[in-house]
Design an enzyme around this catalytic site. Structure first.
Site, mmCIF file in Angstrom:
data_model
loop_
_atom_site.group_PDB
_atom_site.id
_atom_site.type_symbol
_atom_site.label_atom_id
_atom_site.label_comp_id
_atom_site.label_asym_id
_atom_site.label_seq_id
_atom_site.Cartn_x
_atom_site.Cartn_y
_atom_site.Cartn_z
ATOM 1 N N CYS A 1 0.838 -1.201 0.000
ATOM 2 C CA CYS A 1 0.000 0.000 0.000
ATOM 3 C C CYS A 1 0.879 1.260 0.000
ATOM 4 O O CYS A 1 2.102 1.184 0.106
ATOM 5 C CB CYS A 1 -0.910 -0.003 1.217
ATOM 6 S SG CYS A 1 -0.034 0.214 2.784
ATOM 7 N N ALA B 1 3.229 1.628 2.832
ATOM 8 C CA ALA B 1 4.420 0.777 2.661
ATOM 9 C C ALA B 1 5.425 1.470 1.737
ATOM 10 O O ALA B 1 6.639 1.405 1.960
ATOM 11 C CB ALA B 1 4.028 -0.581 2.094
ATOM 12 N N ARG C 1 13.103 -2.592 6.036
ATOM 13 C CA ARG C 1 13.688 -3.574 5.125
ATOM 14 C C ARG C 1 15.159 -3.757 5.534
ATOM 15 O O ARG C 1 15.563 -3.280 6.578
ATOM 16 C CB ARG C 1 13.564 -3.066 3.697
ATOM 17 C CG ARG C 1 12.120 -2.836 3.288
ATOM 18 C CD ARG C 1 11.945 -2.793 1.795
ATOM 19 N NE ARG C 1 12.669 -1.714 1.188
ATOM 20 C CZ ARG C 1 12.988 -1.677 -0.103
ATOM 21 N NH1 ARG C 1 12.674 -2.686 -0.880
ATOM 22 N NH2 ARG C 1 13.613 -0.650 -0.625
ATOM 23 N N HIS D 1 5.448 6.171 -2.858
ATOM 24 C CA HIS D 1 6.763 6.725 -3.234
ATOM 25 C C HIS D 1 6.589 8.173 -3.693
ATOM 26 O O HIS D 1 7.358 9.045 -3.311
ATOM 27 C CB HIS D 1 7.389 5.935 -4.394
ATOM 28 C CG HIS D 1 7.494 4.463 -4.174
ATOM 29 N ND1 HIS D 1 7.290 3.542 -5.178
ATOM 30 C CD2 HIS D 1 7.783 3.748 -3.064
ATOM 31 C CE1 HIS D 1 7.450 2.334 -4.694
ATOM 32 N NE2 HIS D 1 7.749 2.421 -3.425
HETATM 33 S S1 SF4 Z 1 -1.272 -1.651 5.950
HETATM 34 FE FE1 SF4 Z 1 -2.270 0.026 7.080
HETATM 35 S S2 SF4 Z 1 -1.960 1.839 5.821
HETATM 36 FE FE2 SF4 Z 1 -1.614 0.055 4.485
HETATM 37 S S3 SF4 Z 1 -3.637 -0.401 3.523
HETATM 38 FE FE3 SF4 Z 1 -3.479 -1.648 5.377
HETATM 39 S S4 SF4 Z 1 -4.494 -0.394 6.969
HETATM 40 FE FE4 SF4 Z 1 -3.997 1.006 5.282
#
Ligand code: SF4
Length: 493
Positions: A71, A74, A105, A204
């Site tokens: 996502c 991330a 990472r 990014h």
């Molecule tokens: S990991 Fe967290 S920020 Fe990413 S899509 Fe899931 S709930 Fe949303």
């Protein structure tokens, strides 16, 4: 051993048809646009082997199809901001998203963790129901105060928003401005809520935009008074996985360049502030950092160029291309450095090429590796039979044509099912992908290397990295464990 099937365009097209046949019509139609074979060029273009951008990319994944993407949070926290070592990065929201990114990472860094460097520390505001109902701004302020008291040597704090922050509309920008005055340090609010965009790629981009707005254009910082030298360059988009940026930096310094900033693997916030003073931006991961390079070019007049430090062919070509931007002295140094490392390259090839020649590889990775590592495999006599990206855009597939031969299988945002079927049919000698793909592939009896994190190894960049890369591929492929794969009772007596 790879199955004896022709990796021709027709065979691959037939395979795509077979794999798509399992989907309902609507999903089939959508996924068909992401699967293709590398096409012949309509007219010859120097340095380009095939046309790979016929696949659709950077499109929302089909619901119900198991995507391997991440996502936006991330993309910002996990990739761009997390490795900036002297800042604390708050995963702002519930604890879960931060838990997944625990330890970051494998971004190596120097410094003392918890004292002046914080990369592997995970900090979260740990949202509860109350915070969702009444808002979490006060909690965020309190967290910033606590962090600054606990870790006084921090050089700033970034706020990495998780999904709920955007949904409840907390004003993290106002909190940042207020706390910046209170603690007199840089605070960067990043609206990288996971629901934004279709993958980590937008994270990014958002992270780059926040570097632009809250660092580069928010005051000179460490740039103030810095007198740039004629050989000052930045390494951009190297996250120092297993020490990659360090093994790259050695080569740039050996040819006489002065690396004044290295983003964001092993980076400090001062390096980010100083970057616009450089004479040239050298960008390794185009996908995750091209945005800020374009900005620095437009606003600060810093030109940029891509380079590739995977495998000796690309290292030599890149060193020459980089040197060509400078004077004859740097160009002569580049030739001397290439010659200096040739015995190492010869020794690596003499040892590993006979063990790896002709082996077939399928790749499925992120930002730049589905194309950039290809020639490192070619240098070892190996062959790429399939490649694809998790979160590429059309310009990444365009660039892939520099490396990939016609007829190669191309898969964008491949689903778990599709990748398994492709691997099952092609039975390559090696799959290079991520942790989510690793154990499925190994259970199919096929050697695997993690090409996001180098499987706890590395570096793979530079000449030093090539020796490690060759050893690791040999260890994976020629490991005797693959000869023990069949159950003993299935073997003839
Ligand atoms: S990991 Fe967290 S920020 Fe990413 S899509 Fe899931 S709930 Fe949303």
């Amino acid at each position: 051993m790879a199955k004896d099937i022709a990796d021709s365009a027709e065979a691959n097209l037939k395979l795509i048809e077979e794999v798509l046949a399992a989907y309902p019509d609507k999903a089939k139609k959508k996924r068909a646009k992401h699967l293709a074979v590398a096409q012949p060029l309509t007219e010859a273009e120097p340095g380009i082997q095939s046309k790979c951008d016929t696949v659709k990319s950077n499109i929302k994944s089909v619901p119900g199809v198991m995507t391997i993407r991440g996502c936006a949070y991330a993309g910002s926290k996990g990739v761009v901001w997390g490795p900036v070592k002297d800042m604390l990065h708050i995963s702002h929201g519930p604890v879960g998203c931060g838990h997944y990114s625990w330890s970051q990472r494998r971004n190596y860094y120097t410094g003392t963790t918890g004292v002046d460097s914080f990369v592997t520390m995970q900090v979260t505001t740990d949202f509860q129901e109350n915070d969702i109902v009444f808002g979490g701004d006060k909690k965020l302020e309190k967290s910033i105060d606590e962090l600054n008291e606990l870790f006084p040597l921090n050089k700033g704090i970034s706020i990495q928003s998780e999904c709920p922050i955007g949904l409840i509309g907390d004003d993290i920008e106002a909190v940042s401005k207020k706390k910046m005055k209170d603690i007199d340090k840089r605070i960067v609010p990043v609206r990288c809520e996971g629901f934004r965009g279709v993958s980590q790629s937008l994270g990014h981009h958002i992270a780059n935009d926040m570097i632009r707005d809250w660092v580069l254009e928010a005051g000179e910082g460490a740039r103030a008074g810095y007198v740039a030298g004629e050989y000052d360059v930045n390494i951009i988009g190297d996250y120092n996985i297993g020490g990659d940026a360090w093994s790259s930096r050695i080569l740039l310094e050996e040819i006489g360049l002065n690396v004044i900033a290295q983003w964001s693997g092993d980076a400090t916030i001062a390096e980010i502030e100083r970057a616009p003073a450089a004479k040239l931006n050298l960008i390794h991961c185009y996908r995750s950092m091209s945005y800020i390079c374009r900005h620095m070019e437009e606003k600060h007049g810093v030109p940029w160029m891509e380079y590739n430090f995977f495998g000796p062919s690309q290292i030599a070509a890149s060193l020459r291309a980089i040197a060509a931007k400078f004077d004859a002295k740097i160009q002569a140094n580049a030739e001397a450095v290439i010659a200096k490392y040739q015995p190492l390259v010869d020794a690596v090839n003499a040892k590993y090429k006979p063990r790896l020649e002709g082996k077939k590889v399928m790749l499925y990775v992120g930002g730049l590796r589905p194309r950039h590592v290809v020639d490192a495999y070619h240098d070892l006599g190996m062959e790429i039979v399939g490649t694809g990206y998790e979160f590429a855009h059309n310009d990444d597939y365009k660039r892939t044509g520099h490396y990939i031969k016609e007829g190669t299988l191309i898969y964008d945002d491949v689903s778990g099912y599709e990748l398994e079927k492709f691997v099952e049919a092609i039975r390559p000698d090696l799959v290079g992908s991520g942790i989510k793909e690793k154990y499925n592939t190994q259970k199919m009896g096929i050697p695997f290397r993690q090409m996001h994190s180098w499987d706890y190894s590395g570096p793979y960049h530079g000449y030093d990295g090539y020796a490690i890369f060759a050893r690791d591929m040999d260890l994976a492929i020629n490991n005797p464990v693959w000869g023990m794969f069949d159950a003993p009772w299935k073997k003839s007596a």
